[in-house]
Design an enzyme around this catalytic site. Structure first.
Site, PDB file in Angstrom:
ATOM      1  N   ASP A 166       0.949 -12.481   0.449  1.00 18.77           N
ATOM      2  CA  ASP A 166       2.292 -12.910   0.773  1.00 18.77           C
ATOM      3  C   ASP A 166       3.002 -13.704   1.641  1.00 18.77           C
ATOM      4  O   ASP A 166       3.818 -13.426   2.396  1.00 18.77           O
ATOM      5  CB  ASP A 166       3.071 -11.366   0.864  1.00 18.77           C
ATOM      6  CG  ASP A 166       2.895 -10.157  -0.117  1.00 18.77           C
ATOM      7  OD1 ASP A 166       2.306 -10.558  -1.064  1.00 18.77           O
ATOM      8  OD2 ASP A 166       3.256  -9.250  -0.054  1.00 18.77           O
ATOM      9  N   LYS A 205       3.126  -8.861  -7.675  1.00 15.46           N
ATOM     10  CA  LYS A 205       3.402  -7.496  -7.670  1.00 15.46           C
ATOM     11  C   LYS A 205       4.801  -6.874  -7.430  1.00 15.46           C
ATOM     12  O   LYS A 205       5.599  -7.870  -6.950  1.00 15.46           O
ATOM     13  CB  LYS A 205       2.373  -6.883  -6.528  1.00 15.46           C
ATOM     14  CG  LYS A 205       2.848  -7.445  -5.035  1.00 15.46           C
ATOM     15  CD  LYS A 205       1.982  -6.789  -4.118  1.00 15.46           C
ATOM     16  CE  LYS A 205       2.245  -7.699  -2.584  1.00 15.46           C
ATOM     17  NZ  LYS A 205       3.609  -7.483  -2.114  1.00 15.46           N
ATOM     18  N   CYS A 219       1.604  -5.051   3.590  1.00 17.57           N
ATOM     19  CA  CYS A 219       1.029  -5.468   2.475  1.00 17.57           C
ATOM     20  C   CYS A 219      -0.447  -5.825   2.809  1.00 17.57           C
ATOM     21  O   CYS A 219      -1.389  -5.564   2.150  1.00 17.57           O
ATOM     22  CB  CYS A 219       1.701  -6.778   1.840  1.00 17.57           C
ATOM     23  SG  CYS A 219       3.123  -6.151   0.741  1.00 17.57           S
TER      24      CYS A 219
HETATM   25  C1  VGL Z   1       6.143  -6.751   2.396  1.00 20.78           C
HETATM   26  C2  VGL Z   1       8.002  -5.168   3.305  1.00 20.78           C
HETATM   27  C3  VGL Z   1       8.620  -5.304   1.956  1.00 20.78           C
HETATM   28  C4  VGL Z   1       4.666  -7.338   2.794  1.00 20.78           C
HETATM   29  C5  VGL Z   1       6.695  -6.762   1.063  1.00 20.78           C
HETATM   30  O1  VGL Z   1       4.367  -8.243   2.060  1.00 20.78           O
HETATM   31  O2  VGL Z   1       4.189  -6.717   3.773  1.00 20.78           O
HETATM   32  N1  VGL Z   1       6.885  -6.177   3.414  1.00 20.78           N
HETATM   33  N2  VGL Z   1       7.821  -6.361   0.953  1.00 20.78           N
END
Ligand code: VGL
Ligand code: ZN
Length: 199
Positions: free
Chosen positions: A14, A98, A148
């Site tokens: 991410d 995802k 994540c």
């Molecule tokens: C994430 C919060 C919401 C992450 C993703 O990538 O850690 N954190 N969505």
């Protein structure tokens, strides 16, 4: 160049604009990891090892957003610049998306599916892809340590992979101060190896 084992894959979690300074769910100093992540990308690609990039990929009305009672501001909405990988990140690998279902959140990259070169979702999961390529070890880096990265590393351990996490190539959201450190301690207890800072 850091050492890369011959049954390893790199998982870049991410590293998207919305999780970096200026983004809608900015992780403090999130973009500061990019030089170190890029060094891992260079090392893995020089050894011909697989690299997976995960991408949080939410519909505009996603259940994790505040307007639906979720914990987060809207972020990583499909097709927006906030959802794009950070422009300074070296991309030499395969993209997995995802959390694209409106009513279900997913932190772990293992809940992601591979996208084909045109950006269409396939039905190949991250685990299936790693097994197909004979991968047995994972190095997990990216954002955010306490969400994540944590979920991806724990799923990797549960799935039987040897898992290393490089804390210097990760940053936490730290909704509560210390969340990032607690996540790293939990990962170590669960069997992950933490990369030393001088690697
Ligand atoms: C994430 C919060 C919401 C992450 C993703 O990538 O850690 N954190 N969505
Ligand atoms: Zn999200």
């Amino acid at each position: 160049m850091p050492e890369v084992l011959d049954d390893a894959a790199l998982i870049v979690v991410d590293l998207q604009n919305d999780f970096c300074p200026g983004g809608s769910l900015a992780v403090p100093d999130g973009d500061a990891v990019i030089p170190r992540v890029n060094r891992w990308v260079e090392a893995f690609s020089a050894q011909g090892r697989p690299i997976a990039y995960t991408q949080d990929w939410h519909p505009a009305d996603h259940v994790s957003f505040r307007q639906r009672g979720g914990p987060w501001p809207p972020h990583c909405v499909q097709g927006t610049s906030g959802a794009a990988l950070h422009p300074a990140l070296l991309v030499r690998g395969t993209l997995f998306r995802k959390a694209f279902e409106p009513d279900r959140d997913a932190y772990s990259g293992f809940e992601g599916v591979r996208t084909d070169p045109d950006g269409r979702l396939t039905d190949e999961t991250l685990a299936r892809w790693l097994h197909r390529l004979g991968v047995r070890r994972l190095l997990v880096v990216g954002l955010a340590t306490d969400y994540c990265v944590r979920a991806t590393a724990l799923d990797g351990l549960r799935g039987g992979f040897a898992v290393e996490v490089d804390p210097a190539a990760c940053r936490p959201v730290d909704v509560t101060p210390g969340d990032g450190e607690r996540a790293l301690a939990e990962l170590r207890r669960a069997g992950a190896v933490l990369t030393p800072p001088d690697a």
